[in-house]
Write a protein that holds these residues in place. Structure first.
Motif, short mmCIF file in Angstrom:
data_model
loop_
_atom_site.label_atom_id
_atom_site.label_comp_id
_atom_site.label_asym_id
_atom_site.label_seq_id
_atom_site.Cartn_x
_atom_site.Cartn_y
_atom_site.Cartn_z
N VAL B 151 46.20 32.02 43.70
CA VAL B 151 47.52 31.47 44.01
C VAL B 151 48.65 32.20 43.26
O VAL B 151 49.80 31.81 43.35
N LEU B 152 48.29 33.25 42.55
CA LEU B 152 49.32 33.91 41.74
C LEU B 152 49.81 35.24 42.31
O LEU B 152 50.61 35.93 41.70
N GLY B 157 53.69 31.10 42.95
CA GLY B 157 52.82 31.32 41.79
C GLY B 157 53.27 32.49 40.94
O GLY B 157 53.34 32.38 39.69
N ASN B 158 53.58 33.61 41.61
CA ASN B 158 53.97 34.81 40.84
C ASN B 158 55.28 34.58 40.08
O ASN B 158 55.44 35.00 38.93
N GLY B 223 44.31 35.64 39.11
CA GLY B 223 44.87 34.73 40.11
C GLY B 223 45.34 35.46 41.36
O GLY B 223 45.72 34.83 42.35
#
Lengths: 384, 323
Positions: B151-152, B157-158, B223
């Motif tokens: 999810v990153l 997320g990022n 992630g």
């Protein structure tokens, strides 16, 4: 004072740690003892320099070679984890010091073939090369001129790459992005194979990025994201390697950003979860199954070490690769070939390739077996 | 109004340099003319900026830490496996990776404090050790996380991770004593010492902080890709050098703005160079040469700008004295 002693102790620990990390290869003394059907008074010892035993290929090679050594009554000493010429040469020196009469190695680069070969030649030690052809013609000529050079075996990587592009073309996919290997390394023939395959099938490689040597998955993520954003017409990705997490990074990025209708992948080597990716259409083909390469080179080298060489000159063997194109084939492949707990060749076959057990063994016995190698052959001849 | 103008002036250099380079890319490569490409570049700069901020503390403190790439690796493998085994989810991955990274960095700092050996030696020794350890722990398989952890890689997320990293870096560098101590030690070791700053402790702390950010970077990598595999024979140096290059570019375009923001733009520029090389079909084996040339060009421009400024100041002072 206490602080000083602690500092000295820590310094010693640090130095030992560093030495264990870089000074010497991961020599594995766990080679099986020789217990062939005809016990040897003095078992010959062969050293194997290999990149590792942690991935699928490495673990299969490790088990196959150890098993063969046990069957024919030869001792094996492993040196694992060398990634440059200097480290491989150090391992060769260590192995010869440990009493090895033959060295099998996978040169990390052409220079390694020359340096290790030269060392073996100067010390009267037989040597053989697995998984690699020597690309530099001067080095190749030197190595092939060595008296103690037994020979080599390599895969037709370029041919396998062409074959996989043909599979993509059959699926109507002709615009490719290339996960490229650095041209200085031996496996870079895969780049050329993909290029030739694209040309032969009316396709085009429109973009490429280079496989990072630090294993950083961010490079793969960024490379694939750029492919998708900059080349919306791209319909397939040509992967030269799935190792070091490349496959997982690439496939996860694709799955988060596009669909298997838009992009398909062909790859060298299999990875965890590839069967599901075949089923859902992400992967069109995968080339692998080359672990017997090391087995045949090892047996060829053992014959020379034991005084029953297959030829007066050096020998070049060719290992066929298996192109897997479906989840079913993938399952069979994982069961019969990509499985370190399964021996592809029976003990009888292994013995038949050793001069000690079969005085009439010849090069043809090797090449016939290697020619016959296929998923179906392995399934039919499975005795386990 | 004046505050706004002052703020704009502070950041104009880094924004202008980045904008000009992006504009040039779009001018010469029609395929890059879209908003999504701009967003992609801004997103691609996020992860390298996180590691760059960690490296910045070392550079500011005068440390040469080549072990930061290995700290990323060990943080990802230890933190990722621990969080996965405990079922802690992505928040757990972030926390465990940061803790593992901090521990790896702290070991580096502790060794420096106890041995008083130059940081370059400590970091290279630890890099080799960490790489070797990674090849042994968890069966040498590294770490593989399921899709639920991925999810990153994209918004939000990022962005959350970028803000977390920025907040942490800003807090450490601008709000806590350690940030000022690091700056003081990096500017002049002797003066810092004379002013009561414990130089050794400060340099050791900088090494630990870099480890913390290595953990953050490791979490973002996990992630995004879900995987980290073992690397050996100093293979992690590439990760370290890439972060350093972001910092060097960042420092050269920061001007009077916040250096943390400058490093983020430096990371974006690095990604833009990589994208440009792909678009122009530049041979990949020379891409590092091009990146290195860009870094040198930025450093040269920065050094000369400083020289010009100094010359200007001297002339102004001389004119003032004459009058």
């Amino acid at each position: 004072m206490k602080k000083k002693i602690l500092a000295i102790l820590l310094a010693a620990m640090l130095a030992l740690g560093a030495l264990s990390a870089c000074g010497s290869p991961a020599t594995d003394p766990s080679a099986p003892p020789s217990e062939g059907s005809e016990p040897e008074a003095e078992a010959h010892k062969i050293g194997v320099i290999f990149y590792g035993r942690d991935d699928a290929l490495g673990s299969c090679v490790y088990e196959e070679v150890n098993h063969a050594a046990e069957v024919i009554g030869v001792e094996v000493e492993w040196a694992l984890g060398d990634y440059d010429t200097a480290a491989q040469l150090t391992s060769a020196e260590n192995l010869v010091s440990a009493g090895c009469e033959g060295i099998m190695f996978m040169p990390i680069e052409d220079a390694s073939a020359q340096r290790v070969g030269q060392y073996c030649e100067e010390n009267g030690v037989w040597f053989a090369i697995c998984f690699r052809d020597i690309l530099d013609q001067d080095i190749k000529a030197y190595v092939e001129g060595c008296e103690y050079y037994v020979g080599s075996c390599w895969e037709d990587d370029a041919g396998a790459a062409e074959e996989m592009v043909a599979v993509l073309a059959e699926n109507g996919r002709t615009t490719y992005g290339l996960e490229k290997l650095n041209p200085s390394i031996a496996l870079a023939v895969r780049n050329d194979g993909y290029a030739a395959g694209a040309e032969a099938n009316g396709g085009e490689i429109v973009a490429e990025y280079e496989v990072p040597n630090d294993g950083n998955s961010q490079t793969h993520i960024n490379g694939i994201t750029n492919f998708l954003n900059l080349y919306p017409d791209m319909d397939a990705i040509l992967m030269t390697t799935a190792s070091q997490g490349a496959a997982e990074a690439i496939m996860n990025t694709l799955k988060q950003n596009t669909t298997s209708e838009q992009i398909q992948v062909v790859t060298f080597d299999l990875y965890e979860g590839i069967a599901e990716d075949f089923e859902s259409g992400w992967v069109a083909a995968a080339a692998a199954g080359n672990s017997p390469d090391a087995l045949f080179v090892f047996l060829m080298l053992a014959n020379s070490v034991e005084g029953t060489p297959l030829s007066d000159s050096f020998i070049n063997l060719s290992q066929k690769e298996i192109i897997v194109t479906s989840a079913e084939e993938c399952a069979d492949f994982e069961k019969y070939i990509d499985n370190p707990d399964f021996q592809i060749y029976s003990d009888d076959i292994i013995r038949s390739l050793n001069g000690k057990f079969n005085s009439e063994v010849s090069l043809e016995d090797f090449t016939e077996l290697m020619e016959a190698f296929s998923l179906d052959w392995v399934k039919e001849n499975s005795v386990q | 109004m004046q505050t706004v103008i002052k703020g704009v002036r502070k950041y104009i250099l880094m924004v202008a340099v980045t904008a000009i380079l992006v504009a040039l890319l779009m001018l010469f490569a029609p395929s890059t003319r879209s908003l999504s490409i701009l967003v992609t570049l801004l997103e691609q700069g996020m992860a390298p900026a996180l590691l760059g901020w960690g490296v910045l503390f070392n550079i500011k403190a005068g440390n040469w830490d080549f072990g930061v790439g290995a700290e990323v690796l060990i943080a990802a493998i230890v933190g990722g496996n621990a969080a996965d085994a405990l079922g802690l989810g992505i928040v757990g991955v972030v926390c465990c990776c940061m803790l593992a990274g901090l521990a790896a960095g702290a070991v580096s700092g502790l060794l420096y404090k106890l041995l008083r050996v130059p940081t370059i030696i400590i970091s290279i020794a630890l890099m080799l050790i960490y790489e070797s350890v990674c090849g042994v722990i968890f069966g040498g398989r590294g770490v593989t996380l399921g899709v639920e952890y991925l999810v990153l890689a994209s918004f939000p997320g990022n962005a959350v991770m970028l803000l977390l990293g920025f907040g942490l870096a800003w807090l450490l560098s601008s709000k806590l004593k350690i940030g000022y101590s690091i700056k003081a030690v990096g500017s002049n070791l002797k003066v810092a010492e004379d002013n009561g700053i414990d130089v050794v402790n400060t340099k050791a702390a900088a090494l630990a902080i870099a480890g913390l950010f290595a953990g953050l970077y490791a979490a973002v990598s996990l992630g995004s890709s879900g995987v980290a595999r073992t690397v050996s024979a100093m293979g992690t140096m590439g990760t370290c050098f890439n972060a350093m290059m972001c910092v060097f570019i960042g420092l050269s375009i920061t001007g009077r703005g916040n250096v943390l923001v400058g490093i983020y733009f430096g990371a974006v520029i690095m990604q833009m160079i990589q994208m440009a090389l792909m678009v122009f079909s530049f041979p990949t084996q020379y891409s590092q040469v091009v990146v290195a040339l860009f870094v040198v060009a930025f450093m040269l421009a920065s050094a000369n700008t400083e020289g010009l400024r100094r010359l200007k100041r001297r002339r102004a002072a001389a004119n003032g004295a004459k009058q």
